[in-house]
Motif scaffolding. Sequence first.
Motif, short mmCIF file in Angstrom:
data_model
loop_
_atom_site.label_atom_id
_atom_site.label_comp_id
_atom_site.label_asym_id
_atom_site.label_seq_id
_atom_site.Cartn_x
_atom_site.Cartn_y
_atom_site.Cartn_z
N ARG A 80 8.09 2.79 8.94
CA ARG A 80 7.15 2.84 10.13
C ARG A 80 6.31 1.60 10.23
NH1 ARG A 80 5.75 7.53 12.43
NH2 ARG A 80 6.63 9.57 11.81
N VAL A 81 5.88 0.99 8.95
CA VAL A 81 5.40 -0.41 9.14
C VAL A 81 6.06 -1.39 9.71
CG1 VAL A 81 4.42 -2.28 7.55
CG2 VAL A 81 4.08 0.14 7.00
N LEU A 82 7.36 -1.59 9.51
CA LEU A 82 8.19 -2.62 10.41
C LEU A 82 8.23 -2.00 11.57
CD1 LEU A 82 10.94 -3.27 7.73
CD2 LEU A 82 9.06 -4.65 8.05
N ASP A 83 8.38 -0.82 12.05
CA ASP A 83 8.54 -0.45 13.33
C ASP A 83 7.26 -0.90 14.25
OD1 ASP A 83 8.99 1.07 15.91
OD2 ASP A 83 9.00 3.01 15.31
N ALA A 84 6.10 -0.60 13.77
CA ALA A 84 5.01 -0.82 14.40
C ALA A 84 4.57 -2.34 14.24
CB ALA A 84 3.65 -0.02 13.47
N ALA A 85 5.26 -3.23 13.28
CA ALA A 85 4.75 -4.43 13.32
C ALA A 85 5.59 -5.23 14.44
CB ALA A 85 5.46 -5.03 11.96
N GLY A 86 6.33 -4.26 15.26
CA GLY A 86 7.25 -5.15 16.34
C GLY A 86 8.51 -5.25 16.20
N CYS A 87 9.29 -4.92 15.01
CA CYS A 87 10.59 -5.42 14.86
C CYS A 87 11.43 -4.46 15.94
CB CYS A 87 11.10 -4.95 13.54
SG CYS A 87 10.57 -5.96 12.09
N ASP A 88 12.40 -5.06 16.47
CA ASP A 88 13.41 -4.40 17.70
C ASP A 88 14.40 -3.84 16.87
OD1 ASP A 88 11.97 -5.74 20.05
OD2 ASP A 88 12.64 -7.53 19.11
N VAL A 89 14.65 -4.15 15.55
CA VAL A 89 15.95 -3.66 14.78
C VAL A 89 15.49 -3.79 13.33
CG1 VAL A 89 18.27 -3.82 14.03
CG2 VAL A 89 17.62 -4.50 16.46
N VAL A 90 15.64 -2.47 12.76
CA VAL A 90 15.45 -2.59 11.25
C VAL A 90 16.77 -2.01 10.64
CG1 VAL A 90 14.01 -1.51 9.32
CG2 VAL A 90 12.92 -1.79 11.50
N LEU A 91 16.87 -2.97 9.80
CA LEU A 91 18.46 -2.96 8.94
C LEU A 91 18.18 -2.24 7.48
CD1 LEU A 91 20.31 -6.01 9.82
CD2 LEU A 91 20.48 -3.80 10.84
N LEU A 108 0.84 -1.19 0.01
CA LEU A 108 0.13 0.05 0.03
C LEU A 108 0.76 1.20 0.08
CD1 LEU A 108 -3.00 -0.79 2.52
CD2 LEU A 108 -2.96 -0.85 -0.01
N VAL A 109 2.03 1.13 0.79
CA VAL A 109 2.65 2.24 0.77
C VAL A 109 3.47 2.57 -0.62
CG1 VAL A 109 5.24 2.94 1.86
CG2 VAL A 109 3.58 2.01 3.39
N GLU A 110 4.08 1.53 -1.19
CA GLU A 110 4.59 1.50 -2.49
C GLU A 110 3.85 2.09 -3.51
OE1 GLU A 110 8.52 -1.06 -2.92
OE2 GLU A 110 6.62 -2.11 -2.67
N ASN A 111 2.45 1.90 -3.64
CA ASN A 111 1.42 2.22 -4.51
C ASN A 111 0.89 3.38 -4.13
OD1 ASN A 111 2.38 -0.32 -5.92
ND2 ASN A 111 0.60 -1.36 -5.10
N ALA A 112 1.20 4.19 -3.33
CA ALA A 112 0.39 5.35 -2.78
C ALA A 112 -1.08 5.23 -2.77
CB ALA A 112 0.85 6.37 -3.86
N ASP A 113 -1.49 3.98 -2.10
CA ASP A 113 -2.74 3.66 -2.01
C ASP A 113 -3.64 4.87 -1.26
OD1 ASP A 113 -5.11 2.24 -0.91
OD2 ASP A 113 -4.68 0.81 -2.46
N PRO A 114 -4.82 5.11 -1.62
CA PRO A 114 -5.82 6.08 -1.20
C PRO A 114 -6.13 5.72 0.36
CG PRO A 114 -6.58 5.38 -3.39
CD PRO A 114 -5.55 4.47 -2.80
N ALA A 115 -5.89 4.22 0.73
CA ALA A 115 -6.16 3.94 2.19
C ALA A 115 -5.03 4.28 3.06
CB ALA A 115 -6.37 2.41 2.24
N LEU A 116 -3.70 4.82 2.31
CA LEU A 116 -2.44 4.91 3.14
C LEU A 116 -2.65 5.98 4.24
CD1 LEU A 116 0.39 4.09 3.30
CD2 LEU A 116 1.05 5.97 1.57
N ARG A 117 -3.43 6.92 4.06
CA ARG A 117 -3.51 7.88 5.43
C ARG A 117 -4.41 7.16 6.43
NH1 ARG A 117 -2.99 13.20 3.85
NH2 ARG A 117 -2.41 13.68 1.76
N GLU A 118 -5.11 6.41 6.28
CA GLU A 118 -5.86 5.71 7.24
C GLU A 118 -5.05 4.66 7.98
OE1 GLU A 118 -9.45 2.89 7.99
OE2 GLU A 118 -9.42 3.54 6.04
N ALA A 176 -2.34 6.22 10.08
CA ALA A 176 -3.32 6.92 11.28
C ALA A 176 -3.34 5.57 12.42
CB ALA A 176 -4.51 7.30 11.11
N ALA A 177 -3.27 4.38 11.91
CA ALA A 177 -3.71 3.16 12.63
C ALA A 177 -2.30 2.74 13.35
CB ALA A 177 -4.31 2.19 11.99
N LEU A 178 -1.26 3.02 12.48
CA LEU A 178 0.15 2.63 12.97
C LEU A 178 0.76 3.50 13.83
CD1 LEU A 178 1.53 1.35 9.34
CD2 LEU A 178 0.85 0.13 11.18
#
Length: 309
Positions: free
Chosen positions: A127-138, A19-29, A32-34
């Motif tokens: 932000r997606v990976l952060d909210a998904a519970g990753c402790d470290v993002v490389l 959704l992020v890569e495609n700039a989907d219209p639902a991205l704002r929602e 906000a949830a993340l």
Amino acid sequence: MVAQAREGSPRAVARLITLVENADPALREVMAALAPHTGHARIIGLTGSPGVGKSTSTSMLVRAYRDQGLRVGVLAVDPTSPFSGGALLGDRIRLAEHATDRGVYMRSMASRGHLGGLSWTTPQALRVLDAAGCDVVLLETVGVGQSEVEVAGLADTTVVLLAPGMGDGVQAAKAGILEIGDVFVVNKADREGADVTVRDIRGMISLGDRTEPGLWRPPVVKTVAEREEGVEEVLEALDKHRAWMEQTGTLRRRRLDRAAREVEAIAVRTLRDRMGDVRAGRGLDELAAQVVDGRTDPYAAADTLVAEM
């Protein structure tokens, strides 16, 4: 999908990043949830010229952090061809050994022509990976040159990888990518010239104004990533930098700057989209004609364009 991503579903994480890569219209929602679940992951950027071993070093760090029981996310950015528009997305091949580990999420992203060594959607994917519970993002950049330094604005700690034979002392002193490193790693240190490369980098660091007490002086570490030699030294350097940032308040300042740039980028993109609407309405063409005919100047035309947006 957000709830499923929070529970560790790799499919949900993948769909959110799409959704992020495609700039989907639902991205704002989605964002906000993340938002309430972000701000916990430690983001480490790895950058360097092609062939220095970024993917191999990334795999080495993934294994080391998994041994510590941490959840790890990997964003690997590949260059997009300016001719075909395609991207190989081949970094995951070098990370294939982690493919079945549910504690590791890997995603290859195409740069899509974005300069700076990253993709323009990278901040939201983080932000997606952060909210998904990753402790470290490389965050692994494309193979970069001396001026692609965007990773420094997204990472808490930036690791610059080098290898013997990539240039002399003058090359090491040039401005650009070597100025953004928090930790320098000379990979392939079993090759001839590794000690010379370490000496050149330390000489470059000594030219900077780091004599004031309390300033961070980037360490230079030697590794052979293929054999996982030097991984303990790299982890120690990363931990020391993290502790220094927390002690000095640098971590908070970096994250504030990162958020400010992200907001600005979204605002600028929104304005560009509106400008496209103006172009479609022939307003921009009329203003351009007025400039060519001498009836107005570019600044006045730009003011008119902004007012119409």
